[in-house]
Design a protein around this motif. Structure first.
Motif, PDB file in Angstrom:
ATOM      1  N   GLN A  23       0.840  -1.195   0.000  1.00  0.00           N
ATOM      2  CA  GLN A  23       0.000   0.000   0.000  1.00  0.00           C
ATOM      3  C   GLN A  23       0.880   1.253   0.000  1.00  0.00           C
ATOM      4  N   ASN A  24       1.987   1.182   0.718  1.00  0.00           N
ATOM      5  CA  ASN A  24       2.907   2.316   0.804  1.00  0.00           C
ATOM      6  C   ASN A  24       3.527   2.658  -0.551  1.00  0.00           C
ATOM      7  N   ILE A  25       3.707   1.674  -1.424  1.00  0.00           N
ATOM      8  CA  ILE A  25       4.260   1.982  -2.750  1.00  0.00           C
ATOM      9  C   ILE A  25       3.161   2.278  -3.771  1.00  0.00           C
ATOM     10  N   GLY A  26       1.900   2.351  -3.291  1.00  0.00           N
ATOM     11  CA  GLY A  26       0.826   2.846  -4.145  1.00  0.00           C
ATOM     12  C   GLY A  26      -0.085   1.818  -4.772  1.00  0.00           C
ATOM     13  N   LEU A  27       0.028   0.541  -4.390  1.00  0.00           N
ATOM     14  CA  LEU A  27      -0.879  -0.448  -4.960  1.00  0.00           C
ATOM     15  C   LEU A  27      -2.203  -0.455  -4.206  1.00  0.00           C
ATOM     16  N   GLU A  28      -3.295  -0.647  -4.943  1.00  0.00           N
ATOM     17  CA  GLU A  28      -4.639  -0.657  -4.375  1.00  0.00           C
ATOM     18  C   GLU A  28      -5.004  -2.070  -3.927  1.00  0.00           C
ATOM     19  N   LEU A  29      -5.471  -2.201  -2.694  1.00  0.00           N
ATOM     20  CA  LEU A  29      -5.900  -3.490  -2.166  1.00  0.00           C
ATOM     21  C   LEU A  29      -7.134  -3.969  -2.920  1.00  0.00           C
ATOM     22  N   ALA A  30      -7.070  -5.185  -3.454  1.00  0.00           N
ATOM     23  CA  ALA A  30      -8.195  -5.754  -4.191  1.00  0.00           C
ATOM     24  C   ALA A  30      -8.948  -6.776  -3.351  1.00  0.00           C
ATOM     25  N   TYR A  31      -8.220  -7.550  -2.550  1.00  0.00           N
ATOM     26  CA  TYR A  31      -8.828  -8.595  -1.730  1.00  0.00           C
ATOM     27  C   TYR A  31      -7.884  -8.908  -0.581  1.00  0.00           C
ATOM     28  N   LYS A  32      -8.441  -9.010   0.625  1.00  0.00           N
ATOM     29  CA  LYS A  32      -7.627  -9.378   1.785  1.00  0.00           C
ATOM     30  C   LYS A  32      -8.221 -10.615   2.428  1.00  0.00           C
ATOM     31  N   GLY A  33      -7.420 -11.671   2.487  1.00  0.00           N
ATOM     32  CA  GLY A  33      -7.814 -12.886   3.164  1.00  0.00           C
ATOM     33  C   GLY A  33      -6.899 -13.130   4.348  1.00  0.00           C
ATOM     34  N   THR A  37      -3.523 -12.268  -0.039  1.00  0.00           N
ATOM     35  CA  THR A  37      -4.005 -10.917  -0.315  1.00  0.00           C
ATOM     36  C   THR A  37      -3.649 -10.566  -1.757  1.00  0.00           C
ATOM     37  N   PHE A  38      -4.553  -9.833  -2.424  1.00  0.00           N
ATOM     38  CA  PHE A  38      -4.304  -9.396  -3.794  1.00  0.00           C
ATOM     39  C   PHE A  38      -4.316  -7.871  -3.861  1.00  0.00           C
ATOM     40  N   PHE A  39      -3.377  -7.332  -4.641  1.00  0.00           N
ATOM     41  CA  PHE A  39      -3.299  -5.896  -4.921  1.00  0.00           C
ATOM     42  C   PHE A  39      -3.444  -5.685  -6.415  1.00  0.00           C
ATOM     43  N   TRP A  40      -4.213  -4.669  -6.782  1.00  0.00           N
ATOM     44  CA  TRP A  40      -4.266  -4.282  -8.184  1.00  0.00           C
ATOM     45  C   TRP A  40      -2.963  -3.595  -8.558  1.00  0.00           C
ATOM     46  N   ILE A  41      -2.395  -4.016  -9.675  1.00  0.00           N
ATOM     47  CA  ILE A  41      -1.307  -3.269 -10.293  1.00  0.00           C
ATOM     48  C   ILE A  41      -1.938  -2.290 -11.269  1.00  0.00           C
ATOM     49  N   GLU A  42      -2.837  -2.807 -12.098  1.00  0.00           N
ATOM     50  CA  GLU A  42      -3.683  -2.000 -12.980  1.00  0.00           C
ATOM     51  C   GLU A  42      -5.079  -2.580 -12.841  1.00  0.00           C
ATOM     52  N   SER A  46      -4.357  -6.381 -14.059  1.00  0.00           N
ATOM     53  CA  SER A  46      -3.242  -7.141 -13.487  1.00  0.00           C
ATOM     54  C   SER A  46      -3.186  -6.945 -11.981  1.00  0.00           C
ATOM     55  N   TRP A  47      -2.829  -8.026 -11.292  1.00  0.00           N
ATOM     56  CA  TRP A  47      -2.690  -7.929  -9.849  1.00  0.00           C
ATOM     57  C   TRP A  47      -1.569  -8.789  -9.326  1.00  0.00           C
ATOM     58  N   LEU A  48      -1.224  -8.524  -8.076  1.00  0.00           N
ATOM     59  CA  LEU A  48      -0.161  -9.231  -7.379  1.00  0.00           C
ATOM     60  C   LEU A  48      -0.785  -9.988  -6.221  1.00  0.00           C
ATOM     61  N   GLY A  49      -0.511 -11.301  -6.151  1.00  0.00           N
ATOM     62  CA  GLY A  49      -0.981 -12.121  -5.045  1.00  0.00           C
ATOM     63  C   GLY A  49       0.140 -12.339  -4.045  1.00  0.00           C
ATOM     64  N   LEU A  50      -0.152 -12.101  -2.776  1.00  0.00           N
ATOM     65  CA  LEU A  50       0.812 -12.333  -1.706  1.00  0.00           C
ATOM     66  C   LEU A  50       0.300 -13.481  -0.844  1.00  0.00           C
ATOM     67  N   TRP A  51       1.146 -14.469  -0.600  1.00  0.00           N
ATOM     68  CA  TRP A  51       0.771 -15.682   0.132  1.00  0.00           C
ATOM     69  C   TRP A  51       1.653 -15.812   1.365  1.00  0.00           C
ATOM     70  N   GLU A  52       1.039 -15.754   2.542  1.00  0.00           N
ATOM     71  CA  GLU A  52       1.821 -15.889   3.766  1.00  0.00           C
ATOM     72  C   GLU A  52       2.196 -17.348   3.993  1.00  0.00           C
ATOM     73  N   CYS A  53       3.464 -17.565   4.300  1.00  0.00           N
ATOM     74  CA  CYS A  53       3.945 -18.912   4.586  1.00  0.00           C
ATOM     75  C   CYS A  53       5.111 -18.822   5.556  1.00  0.00           C
ATOM     76  N   GLU A  54       5.484 -19.945   6.098  1.00  0.00           N
ATOM     77  CA  GLU A  54       6.624 -19.995   7.013  1.00  0.00           C
ATOM     78  C   GLU A  54       7.886 -19.607   6.258  1.00  0.00           C
ATOM     79  N   GLU A  55       8.811 -18.946   6.944  1.00  0.00           N
ATOM     80  CA  GLU A  55      10.047 -18.524   6.287  1.00  0.00           C
ATOM     81  C   GLU A  55      10.797 -19.697   5.676  1.00  0.00           C
ATOM     82  N   ALA A  56      10.728 -20.857   6.316  1.00  0.00           N
ATOM     83  CA  ALA A  56      11.420 -22.029   5.783  1.00  0.00           C
ATOM     84  C   ALA A  56      10.839 -22.468   4.443  1.00  0.00           C
TER      85      ALA A  56
END
Length: 152
Positions: A23-33, A37-42, A46-56
């Protein structure tokens, strides 16, 4: 057929921290689970999906082996035939067989049509086409042909 890159996915170790960053770099939140979570790029293209997982898991998470290509609505309708002509098998996804695809994803509030396949290295690929943005209608995933029978 392909008009652009629709989505890319990244594994993240802390979804809340990543939401704040994107959000700080200007992407619009499209969906938060809870874990994705998905952010609109355009928006709508187009969007970016972020998937939380263990660091390992970060170097091996399946989200880094998936790309979705943006296609138009008219092209998604014929995508299965288009792939088959190129000897590319459609993959079962979300309990839908090859014969039932393309399918409609209920990513409320955004509705998309999609079809899934793999490259020779088993990387997950997808053709995706937005059907409705900011849709309030709740529904279950379905075959694309059923969507058009009910919404056109």
């Amino acid at each position: 057929m392909i008009k652009g890159l629709y989505e890319a996915h990244l594994p993240v170790s802390n979804i809340e921290k990543s939401i704040e960053f994107y959000q700080n770099i200007g992407l619009e939140l499209a969906y938060k689970g809870k874990k994705v979570t998905f952010f609109w790029i355009e928006k709508g293209r187009s969007w970016l999906g972020l998937w939380e997982c263990e660091e390992a898991q970060l170097p091996y998470h399946p989200s880094i082996r998936h790309l979705a290509f943006y296609v138009e609505n008219e092209d998604i309708k014929k995508a299965k035939t288009w792939l088959e002509k190129r000897e590319i098998n459609v993959k079962e996804k979300f309990g839908f067989s090859q014969e039932q695809q393309p399918l409609v994803l209920a990513n409320n509030p955004h509705t998309h049509a999609a079809i899934y396949f793999q490259d020779p290295d088993d990387n997950s690929l997808e053709f995706i086409s937005p059907l409705m943005l900011d849709n309030e209608e709740a529904f279950e995933m379905m075959e694309l042909k059923d969507w058009f029978n009910n919404h056109i």
